[in-house]
Design a protein around this motif. Structure first.
Motif, PDB file in Angstrom:
ATOM      1  N   ASN B  40       0.827  -1.203   0.000  1.00  0.00           N
ATOM      2  CA  ASN B  40       0.000   0.000   0.000  1.00  0.00           C
ATOM      3  C   ASN B  40       0.863   1.254   0.000  1.00  0.00           C
ATOM      4  O   ASN B  40       0.545   2.247  -0.648  1.00  0.00           O
ATOM      5  CB  ASN B  40      -0.922   0.012   1.214  1.00  0.00           C
ATOM      6  N   VAL B  43       2.069   1.738  -3.441  1.00  0.00           N
ATOM      7  CA  VAL B  43       1.021   2.290  -4.299  1.00  0.00           C
ATOM      8  C   VAL B  43       0.882   3.785  -4.048  1.00  0.00           C
ATOM      9  O   VAL B  43       0.777   4.593  -4.971  1.00  0.00           O
ATOM     10  CB  VAL B  43      -0.322   1.567  -4.037  1.00  0.00           C
ATOM     11  N   ILE B  46       3.640   5.464  -5.703  1.00  0.00           N
ATOM     12  CA  ILE B  46       3.401   5.591  -7.139  1.00  0.00           C
ATOM     13  C   ILE B  46       2.457   6.752  -7.404  1.00  0.00           C
ATOM     14  O   ILE B  46       2.698   7.593  -8.270  1.00  0.00           O
ATOM     15  CB  ILE B  46       2.809   4.274  -7.692  1.00  0.00           C
ATOM     16  N   TYR B  47       1.429   6.804  -6.615  1.00  0.00           N
ATOM     17  CA  TYR B  47       0.467   7.889  -6.782  1.00  0.00           C
ATOM     18  C   TYR B  47       1.163   9.231  -6.607  1.00  0.00           C
ATOM     19  O   TYR B  47       1.009  10.146  -7.413  1.00  0.00           O
ATOM     20  CB  TYR B  47      -0.652   7.773  -5.735  1.00  0.00           C
ATOM     21  N   THR B  48       1.926   9.337  -5.544  1.00  0.00           N
ATOM     22  CA  THR B  48       2.585  10.613  -5.250  1.00  0.00           C
ATOM     23  C   THR B  48       3.557  10.981  -6.353  1.00  0.00           C
ATOM     24  O   THR B  48       3.592  12.127  -6.828  1.00  0.00           O
ATOM     25  CB  THR B  48       3.331  10.500  -3.904  1.00  0.00           C
ATOM     26  N   LEU B  50       3.721   9.911  -9.506  1.00  0.00           N
ATOM     27  CA  LEU B  50       3.068  10.254 -10.768  1.00  0.00           C
ATOM     28  C   LEU B  50       2.302  11.563 -10.656  1.00  0.00           C
ATOM     29  O   LEU B  50       2.245  12.339 -11.600  1.00  0.00           O
ATOM     30  CB  LEU B  50       2.128   9.129 -11.195  1.00  0.00           C
ATOM     31  N   ASP B  51       1.746  11.786  -9.499  1.00  0.00           N
ATOM     32  CA  ASP B  51       1.036  13.049  -9.312  1.00  0.00           C
ATOM     33  C   ASP B  51       1.976  14.228  -9.497  1.00  0.00           C
ATOM     34  O   ASP B  51       1.637  15.218 -10.146  1.00  0.00           O
ATOM     35  CB  ASP B  51       0.407  13.115  -7.921  1.00  0.00           C
ATOM     36  N   PHE B  54       2.685  14.780 -12.972  1.00  0.00           N
ATOM     37  CA  PHE B  54       1.568  15.390 -13.681  1.00  0.00           C
ATOM     38  C   PHE B  54       1.338  16.842 -13.285  1.00  0.00           C
ATOM     39  O   PHE B  54       0.405  17.465 -13.748  1.00  0.00           O
ATOM     40  CB  PHE B  54       0.281  14.591 -13.429  1.00  0.00           C
ATOM     41  N   LEU B  57       1.055  19.349 -15.927  1.00  0.00           N
ATOM     42  CA  LEU B  57       0.203  18.978 -17.048  1.00  0.00           C
ATOM     43  C   LEU B  57      -0.771  20.093 -17.429  1.00  0.00           C
ATOM     44  O   LEU B  57      -0.928  20.420 -18.609  1.00  0.00           O
ATOM     45  CB  LEU B  57      -0.577  17.710 -16.694  1.00  0.00           C
ATOM     46  N   SER B  58      -1.370  20.678 -16.429  1.00  0.00           N
ATOM     47  CA  SER B  58      -2.344  21.726 -16.746  1.00  0.00           C
ATOM     48  C   SER B  58      -1.646  22.918 -17.379  1.00  0.00           C
ATOM     49  O   SER B  58      -2.196  23.573 -18.261  1.00  0.00           O
ATOM     50  CB  SER B  58      -3.099  22.158 -15.491  1.00  0.00           C
ATOM     51  N   TRP B  59      -0.420  23.163 -16.955  1.00  0.00           N
ATOM     52  CA  TRP B  59       0.340  24.248 -17.567  1.00  0.00           C
ATOM     53  C   TRP B  59       0.643  23.918 -19.029  1.00  0.00           C
ATOM     54  O   TRP B  59       0.464  24.743 -19.922  1.00  0.00           O
ATOM     55  CB  TRP B  59       1.644  24.472 -16.794  1.00  0.00           C
ATOM     56  N   LEU B  61      -0.855  21.855 -21.017  1.00  0.00           N
ATOM     57  CA  LEU B  61      -2.050  21.821 -21.853  1.00  0.00           C
ATOM     58  C   LEU B  61      -2.591  23.214 -22.123  1.00  0.00           C
ATOM     59  O   LEU B  61      -3.292  23.430 -23.108  1.00  0.00           O
ATOM     60  CB  LEU B  61      -3.131  20.959 -21.183  1.00  0.00           C
TER      61      LEU B  61
END
Lengths: 680, 105
Positions: B40, B43, B46-48, B50-51, B54, B57-59, B61
């Motif tokens: 856990n 996981v 990984i979330y942290t 990849l977050d 990302f 990303l909004s910048w 895009l």
């Protein structure tokens, strides 16, 4: 046709498809699909129902009610709502006056989000008028008739503060009326809710002999019975169901009639302890059963109910509590009266220790959030309880009430399954009521341990309903090690939001409940110890489509920006997000949810406004890339055509061609049995 | 009566499916839990990770012209809808076939 340039275009049959889209748009625009709109009916008897004409929406809203204009009030609501998710139903219900025994039909107008009803809505209601007349015996006589539908503004009370309870009984969306095996009606249950957090609900002068009301679709379920205007004779006071979490309260006074046959009642509502025993109904399924056994011989007033969906993106606020005074406490335990229902009674001699050493109520610190930091429960021998196998539910609630505002936070429904020792589906809730609206905020905790002695982990999701004016929300959730009832590190979750500030100046209730599995209280509690920790100035901002960003306070008291799967809307991306938790809780579920999480992230990023990107640059110095928000605004319109419109059109055309091929293939029935499901 | 029967039938099917899912997931979860007790945490890591990846990303895009972005969002929404519908249908069909093969009733 032929152009001199040599470019030719011949209209062929295959080009017809390009006409379909605008054609369909026109059909929709001019209402040719109106037959798909559900119709409203008034119940006549077991087999007959009259159709009710749906009034014009704008006309419907444009009336005055008390000093308020309904339309204006609604507009003020809708600035925070996702209007696309509003719809309304009209149904007819009956009203019985105890004085002259005439029956009056009334109309409820009910607005609700089309989906995801359990989340993100609030209730807005107003008394409407009496409409049609009908006579009714139970069961309905055939001379029931709906003459007209109109609104009488004079009968409106002030918007939002009317605490009359309504009933919406006879509306059905088809001509069949379900009956139970013993020929009792299964009512299509709708709801009307006044002020569930306030005791003045039952102080209103009801002329009805008795009354009840219902709801459906995961909204409120409410029903009750009022035999006179006297509070002591009211014994169904409140039933309040939200998704899996519901409660209603019963005042079991001496003049009460027989209780309806409950198939299962459990739980507890902490409000209005002075009105007698209080019960809680666990979920909608239970209610369905109850209703089927409940003889609906009651008549009521009616309301216009509006529920709406919040646009959480517009919430940016904080909340606070002030001068927390934890002076009263209650320890409750469950008593199984029979197989069908329980009651909850206070443990005698149980003490509640609340440690608030960390609290500081100095005058410049009026923003106070708190969290439960440490929980310890002791049995009758004052031994700390570390094994909960003899209990089937663990319920924690803390309630702060002052004036007309209360804040409840609940951790409830920890289901202990004796066979596998699985702990599952905890439910944490924060509620705030004021005298206008019901505000609730939920957090679902899913505990995924495989035994009581193991550490718990939880997956927190938050949904909120909110009111328009003076409410705030506050929520925390925390993972606990159930063997010690101590919180795990870094598990604290805090979310709060408000439009304005909430002040809770006092508290009078804090409680902790252990639900026995046994039919008797063989393990009464002697002592409960709770430490509260202080958190201050928690500011939660929800950004983006789904609202993933929030701040929480870690175990060291530091506010940390974090991202979590929070379900605020029923859009597609959230649905994807929500798939987490569909599998049995465990690593597999977390793992499988990763791609969905990031798909959602991409979609969210695509839709949200730019956030400056900060990253570590040379010499490990933070560097912020500014946004290009105004970049395209500087372009002349002609350039925009070449830069955006034409490429966008090409992309769309290419995509529609691609889509057409896919749909065509899928519907051509030429595919094999294997790929027809996954051809797209 | 009929409604009860239908409801009961669907509840039965659903509980059957849920039981099957739990049976399938239980050993896997157990495997992960016991073989990788810190799974856990990983996981979460990984979330942290990849977050944070990302984050920009909004910048990034936002560099795309707004109209194009809307078009892409529109396309992505349709594609995702199709994907969800088709995949879930596919899985449902597979599960149904599996149930048919069991034929224990």
């Amino acid at each position: 046709m032929r152009f001199y340039s040599g470019v030719s275009f011949r209209f062929r049959k295959k080009h017809l498809k390009w006409l379909l889209i605008p054609l369909m748009a026109l059909l929709v625009r001019f209402g040719l699909f109106s037959f798909l709109i559900p119709k409203a009916y008034a119940l006549v008897d077991n087999n007959t129902a009259y159709e009710i004409t749906m009034p014009n929406y704008d006309e419907l809203l444009d009336f005055n009610c008390g000093e308020y204009n309904f339309r204006e009030e609604l507009d003020s609501i809708l600035q925070y709502t996702d209007f696309d998710n509003l719809s309304f139903n009209i149904s007819v219900m009956n009203r019985l006056s105890s004085s002259n025994q005439t029956y009056t039909n009334t109309v409820d107008i009910y607005f609700y989000p089309k989906s995801n009803l359990a989340n993100n809505f609030s209730v807005y209601y107003v008394n409407a008028s009496y409409l049609a007349f009908a006579q009714r015996n139970l069961p309905f006589s055939s001379n029931f008739k709906v003459s007209s539908i109109s609104f009488n503004p004079n009968s409106c009370t002030d918007l939002g503060i009317n605490t009359n309870w309504g009933i919406l009984t006879n509306a059905i969306e088809n001509n069949t009326i379900p009956t139970t095996s013993n020929n009792q009606y299964e009512w299509p249950f709708w709801y009307s809710i006044g002020n569930p957090g306030s005791s003045n609900i039952i102080d209103k002068s009801y002329s009805a002999t008795y009354w009840y009301y219902f709801s459906s679709n995961n909204l409120y379920y409410s029903f009750g019975r009022n035999q006179s205007t006297s509070e002591s004779n009211v014994y169904f006071k409140k039933l309040h169901l939200i998704d899996n979490d519901s409660y209603y309260t019963i005042n079991n006074g001496t003049n009460d009639g027989p209780l309806p046959s409950y198939t299962d009642i459990y739980g507890f509502s902490g409000s209005n302890n002075n009105t007698g025993n209080e019960y809680l109904i666990g979920n909608k399924d239970d209610l369905d059963i109850i209703y089927s056994n409940f003889e609906p011989s009651s008549i009521n007033k009616f309301n216009i109910n509006v529920s709406f969906k919040t646009d959480i993106n517009k919430i940016n606020a904080y909340n606070y509590m002030q001068n927390l005074d934890l002076t009263n406490y209650n320890c409750y335990g469950r008593i199984n009266h029979n197989d069908n229902y329980y009651s909850y009674e206070k443990f005698s001699g149980c003490t509640f220790e609340v440690n608030t050493d960390d609290f500081d109520f100095s005058s410049d610190n009026d923003l106070v959030n708190f969290s439960i930091d440490n929980l310890e429960i002791f049995d009758s021998n004052d031994n700390k309880i570390t094994n909960f196998s003899s209990y089937d539910k663990l319920f924690f609630y803390i309630s702060f009430q002052y004036d007309d505002t209360s804040l409840d936070m609940n951790v409830r429904n920890l289901n202990f399954t004796s066979s596998s020792n699985l702990l599952y589906s905890d439910f944490m809730r924060g509620e705030i009521y004021d005298n206008f609206y019901d505000l609730q905020l939920y957090s679902k905790l899913f505990f995924t341990n495989t035994g009581f002695s193991n550490n718990l982990s939880s997956n927190v999701s938050v949904t909120t309903k909110y009111d328009l004016f003076n409410n705030s929300v506050f929520l925390y959730a925390q993972k606990y090690d159930l063997s010690t009832l101590e919180p795990k590190d870094s598990n604290l979750f805090v979310a709060s939001g408000s439009f304005q500030n909430l002040k809770v100046n006092s508290s009078n209730n804090i409680g902790y409940m252990i639900y026995n599995k046994d039919t008797s209280l063989n393990n009464p509690l002697s002592r409960i110890k709770v430490d509260l920790i202080l958190m201050r100035d928690i500011i939660v901002s929800y950004n983006g489509l789904v609202g993933n960003n929030y701040y929480y306070v870690d175990s060291s008291g530091n506010i940390v920006n974090n991202t979590i799967d929070i379900d605020y809307s029923d859009d597609l991306t959230t649905d994807l997000n929500d798939l987490g938790g569909w599998l049995p809780p465990g690593p597999l579920d977390s793992l499988l949810n990763i791609p969905l999480h990031y798909t959602n992230k991409v979609i969210t990023s695509l839709n949200q406004s730019c956030e400056p990107w900060t990253f570590n640059f040379v010499f490990d110095k933070p560097f912020t890339m500014p946004c290009f928000d105004t970049f395209y605004e500087e372009f002349p319109p002609s350039a925009i055509v070449f830069l955006e419109v034409i490429p966008g059109a090409f992309i769309l055309i290419a995509y529609f061609k691609h889509l057409y091929k896919k749909v065509d293939r899928a519907t051509s029935l030429n595919t094999s049995s294997d790929d027809e499901w996954g051809v797209l | 009566m009929v409604q009860d029967l239908i409801t009961g039938f669907f509840n039965f099917i659903l509980s059957l499916i849920m039981t099957l899912v739990e049976i399938v997931c239980f050993p896997l979860n157990l495997l992960f839990t016991n073989l990788f007790p810190d799974f856990n945490d990983y996981v979460t890591m990984i979330y942290t990770g990849l977050d944070s990846a990302f984050d920009g990303l909004s910048w990034a895009l936002s560099l795309i012209p707004p109209a194009i972005r809307s078009v892409l969002l529109f396309i992505a929404t349709i594609e995702l809808s199709l994907l969800v519908v088709m995949r879930s249908s596919h899985i449902t069909a597979k599960a149904w076939k599996l149930l048919q093969k069991i034929k224990f009733w």
